[in-house]
Each structure stands twice: as C-alpha cells, then as structure tokens.
Scaffold this active site. Structure first.
Site, PDB file in Angstrom:
ATOM      1  N   HIS A  78       0.645  -1.336   0.157  1.00  0.00           N
ATOM      2  CA  HIS A  78       0.063   0.165   0.133  1.00  0.00           C
ATOM      3  C   HIS A  78       0.801   1.198   0.012  1.00  0.00           C
ATOM      4  CE1 HIS A  78      -3.916  -1.955   1.534  1.00  0.00           C
ATOM      5  NE2 HIS A  78      -3.111  -2.812   1.035  1.00  0.00           N
ATOM      6  N   PRO A  79       0.613   2.353  -0.741  1.00  0.00           N
ATOM      7  CA  PRO A  79       1.278   3.366  -0.985  1.00  0.00           C
ATOM      8  C   PRO A  79       1.329   4.702   0.018  1.00  0.00           C
ATOM      9  CG  PRO A  79      -0.396   3.294  -2.585  1.00  0.00           C
ATOM     10  CD  PRO A  79      -0.647   2.080  -1.733  1.00  0.00           C
ATOM     11  N   CYS A  80       0.046   4.422   1.020  1.00  0.00           N
ATOM     12  CA  CYS A  80      -0.341   5.490   1.807  1.00  0.00           C
ATOM     13  C   CYS A  80       0.790   6.034   2.346  1.00  0.00           C
ATOM     14  CB  CYS A  80      -1.460   5.040   3.022  1.00  0.00           C
ATOM     15  SG  CYS A  80      -2.397   3.518   2.351  1.00  0.00           S
ATOM     16  N   ASN A  81       1.678   5.465   2.887  1.00  0.00           N
ATOM     17  CA  ASN A  81       2.898   6.005   3.697  1.00  0.00           C
ATOM     18  C   ASN A  81       4.034   6.424   2.955  1.00  0.00           C
ATOM     19  OD1 ASN A  81       1.632   6.225   6.436  1.00  0.00           O
ATOM     20  ND2 ASN A  81       1.824   4.271   6.547  1.00  0.00           N
TER      21      ASN A  81
END
Lengths: 267, 217
Positions: B160-163
């Site tokens: 996941h690219p959220c951070n």
C-alpha cells in the site's frame, strides 16, 4: 439541497434481481438443484450478500468442496467481486434479460482473473483502500487520514448493514469541498469491456472556471464511440452535460468512486 | 511529503532502466499494457522456497548468477545433486507502477510456486522476512494485500502506498528536480519497499548517486 439528498437515498436503495444456479460440474445430486433468487443492493459487494446462497448450495456439492471459495460467473465471465454489484450488473447484464442469471462455482477458482476472498476482512481492506485512493484524489488524503478509526469502521458497518444514515453521517465529510473549487481531482473509473478500467486525473473546473462535464471526460478518455453506445452510471444514462463535481457527490459508490460504464452497441 | 508527477515518474523509470542495463540487471519495460499512457517496469526473480533467502552478496551486480553460485557452494557431494533437483523455487514478478491517487510509485508483484500455482495472501505474509515482519504484519490488511493491477486488470499483490510520501520525505528532504535526483528518488523508494517482499537492491545502484544534487532550491 433536500432534493439532492433524496437522490442519495434513491441510489442507496438501488437493487438488482439475480438468479443463481449451481455449476453442473460441482453438483453432487442427480437432479439439477433449484436456483436461488434474490435482490442484491447495487452499492454492495457480492461476498457481503451471498452467504445464504453459499449455504443453499453447500449441501448439494461434494464433501471435498465444502471449504472451497465460491465464485460467480456471468455468461462465461468470472465476476470480479471487488467491483460493486451495480457496476458488474451494468457491464454484464444491463437489464437485457431479468433476472440476471449467474452461476456459482466451487471448483477451478480462476486465480489469474479473480482476487481471493476467503473472509470479509478482504472486502473491508479493499473498501478502505478505495476510500483512501478516492480521498487522495479529492483532498490529498487529508480528510480520511484525519478521521478516527471508529469513523472508518462506521463507514464499513453502514455499508455492510445497509444503514444509510450511519454511512452518510461520516461520508458527508468525504464529500466536503468549497462551492467555488470543488474536489482537487474527481475519483472515477471508466469501465469498458475487455480492458482494465481507466483512471486519470481530471479536475472539476477548467482554468477559466467552467464546470467540467461528463461529456468532457468521455471526449478525453473514450477513444472510440459510436451511435447506440451507452454510457451508464448507477444504471442511469446520465445527461452528458452533467458536471462531474455533482456526479461525484451524488452518484458515486460508497467507495467514493464514480464508476462509469461504457457499453458499446453489440454489432 | 515527497510526491512526484506522472511525467517525473516516467523519467525516473527510464533513468533506472539505463542503470539496470548497465549493471546486467533484468528490469524491463512491460510491453503488454493496453493503456498507451500506462508505464510499468518489471523484473522477474527466482527465490528458493522454504525461507525467503535474501540474496547474500549485495555488492555483485551479476544478479542472475547468484543463485547458481550459492547452489554450487553448498553441494560438494555429488550424491546431493538429487536433492538440488527437487529444490523448489518461487518465481516473483515485480512491477513498478505510478499511483495517481498518492502521486508516488507503487510496488506490485505476483509470486508462483514451482508448480505454477499462485501464492495465497497467507503465503505472502508468511514469506515476509524477519527484519520486516513486525513492520508489515502489525498492520497486514493495511500494508500488503492482493488487489487489481491498475494497468493489467488482473490480481497482483500490492504494498500500500499510503505512507510512501511521508517515508521518502524523511530520507530525501529535497524534492527531486532533474533526471538524476528523480532516479535517486526511485532507488530510495525501491530500497524501502522492495526488501520486505524479497526484492533486494544491489549496492552498485547506490554507488551511482551524484555527490551533489544539481538542484537549486
């Protein structure tokens, strides 16, 4: 506006009629089992609404398939459960003949085509990812990141339990924007047959302040189009001069994406 | 927050591909993308199953030969050859794609047993090496899941690219502004997201960095 809120409710209450039969190769009984009829919410996901169907067929399949993941197929195409039900309906059936005839399978899971979904956590995780993506596009992710996890949970539970008020109490925050500016970008997916859905960056306003419409989006991103082709959102052929900002606020799915289905005329 | 535009992402990838060619690494442009505006670079790697063995020798750049060398070192007794023939490999196919919603690169991958069967998500979580287990598994549903590849429309595992933007900003405070710094950005990103899922970046990529950034900011 009050009438616009009514639209939110109408969209939320949308249902499609489905008839599910068991795949003959998985059937362990001599006579063909009764198909299962049900109305399915457009805004939900198949794994959330198919428990009863699965239980219905479990006693009719062989013992070695009891733990198998059930997957659905429409006219030979495996159904991508991670798309909302209404989107799949508009793409595969479009109301041509009702109820929508589906086949439930318990063997030969098409792992090249379908994401595995052994538990509801998979659906929840996918739903939350979509929300984060949509907010990333609308508000640089600021609103969803600053929400407490209980708010995230409320969105998910509102969807699971078909609770409009519970869902929109939180979702309205994700739909906030100043009337002058709108969202940063409009979260949308343009679905066409036999290709991956298209995602692009599109602003709700042009540089000279004009409201960008569905027509603008289609002109930009739909490569081929001819008479008789249909463009469907939430089962509706929306007027092409509708502003995208309005569509995003009112006809998005709970994942906060505007799912636009391009259905070419069959030759 | 350190984000890049799609054009910058393309530049970074093409620069990275040049390095890959130079070092005999096997990153390639993906050629089966229907979307003419979609860029994806990928690399296939075979890793011995059982444990996700980290490639031991980080300084070499002849990456394809490493696994063979490891095998030769271990086997001195010809009678052991039989066990080596039944050694199982997991094949990984890593993809670097751009995230429109987060304005950062994203790592997707698929992994197959030598039988040809796709790994399950549980297998993938199980395979995260010791160093990164805590980081990934403490929030597995929000870190590493199976999802739809945005350009191929098929199931792939995704980190996941959220951070991403926040993490890169901690390491590279200056935003990239030219081809060289964009390449650095991509290498930095890959060095954070690759290792938890078995993708190591040889040191030669890091040795190639310019000593001073060409940016005036």
């Amino acid at each position: 506006m009050a009438e616009d809120r009514e639209i939110l409710r109408e969209v939320w209450d949308g249902r499609v009629p489905v008839c599910v039969q068991l795949a003959s190769e998985d059937c362990n009984t001599l006579s063909a089992p009764d198909p299962y009829y049900l109305m399915v919410p457009r805004l939900s996901y198949f794994p959330l609404v198919m428990d009863k169907v699965r239980k219905h067929f479990l006693r009719l399949i062989s013992s070695d398939l009891q733990e198998a993941e059930m997957w659905l197929e429409s006219d030979g195409m495996p159904l991508k459960w991670h798309y909302p039900v209404g989107v799949l309906f508009d793409l595969h059936c479009g109301g041509a003949s009702l109820p929508w005839a589906l086949t439930a399978h318990f063997s030969h899971f098409p792992e090249q085509d379908l994401i595995r979904c052994p538990t509801r956590e998979v659906v929840e995780s996918h739903f939350m990812s979509s929300l984060k993506e949509a907010d990333g596009l609308k508000h640089r992710g600021q609103i969803i990141t600053n929400m407490k996890s209980k708010d995230h949970k409320q969105l998910w539970m509102g969807l699971c339990n078909d609770k409009f008020d519970q869902f929109w109490a939180i979702n309205r925050k994700l739909m906030e924007s100043t009337p002058e500016e709108g969202f940063k970008f409009i979260p949308f997916r343009l679905h066409s047959p036999s290709q991956a859905p298209i995602q692009r960056l599109i602003r709700p306003l042009t540089e000279d302040g004009r409201r960008v419409t569905l027509a603008d989006l289609l002109l930009e991103y739909l490569s081929v189009s001819q008479e008789g082709d249909r463009v469907v959102i939430q089962g509706i052929e929306v007027p092409h001069d509708t502003p995208l900002q309005w569509l995003s606020e009112h006809l998005s799915h709970p994942d906060n994406f505007l799912h636009i289905c391009y259905i070419p005329l069959q030759s | 927050m350190s984000t890049i535009s799609y054009e910058e992402f393309k530049t970074a990838c093409l620069e990275f591909l040049e390095l890959s060619k130079k070092f005999g690494d096997s990153w390639k442009l993906r050629s089966d993308i229907q979307d003419k505006d979609g860029l994806c670079i990928h690399k296939v790697q075979h890793i011995k199953s059982k444990s996700l063995k980290e490639l031991k020798n980080k300084t070499t750049c002849k990456i394809d030969r490493q696994l063979e060398e490891e095998e030769e070192e271990e086997s001195s007794d010809p009678a052991e050859m039989e066990t080596h023939n039944t050694t199982h490999f997991t094949t990984y196919d890593y993809h670097i794609v751009y995230s429109l919603s987060h304005s950062v690169p994203v790592l997707y991958f698929n992994a197959w047993h030598s039988s040809g069967q796709l790994l399950t998500l549980d297998d993938v979580w199980e395979g995260v090496d010791v160093t990164h287990r805590e980081q990934i598994l403490s929030n597995k549903w929000g870190s590493l899941t199976q999802t739809e590849h945005p350009l191929l429309g098929r199931p792939y595992f995704q980190l996941h690219p959220c951070n991403t933007a926040k993490l890169i900003a901690q390491v590279l405070p200056q935003p990239p502004c030219d081809a060289a710094t964009l390449r650095t950005y991509l290498i930095c990103w890959l060095s954070m997201f690759g290792p938890p899922v078995g993708l190591e970046i040889p040191l030669c990529y890091f040795a190639e960095q310019n000593t001073e950034s060409g940016c005036v900011k």
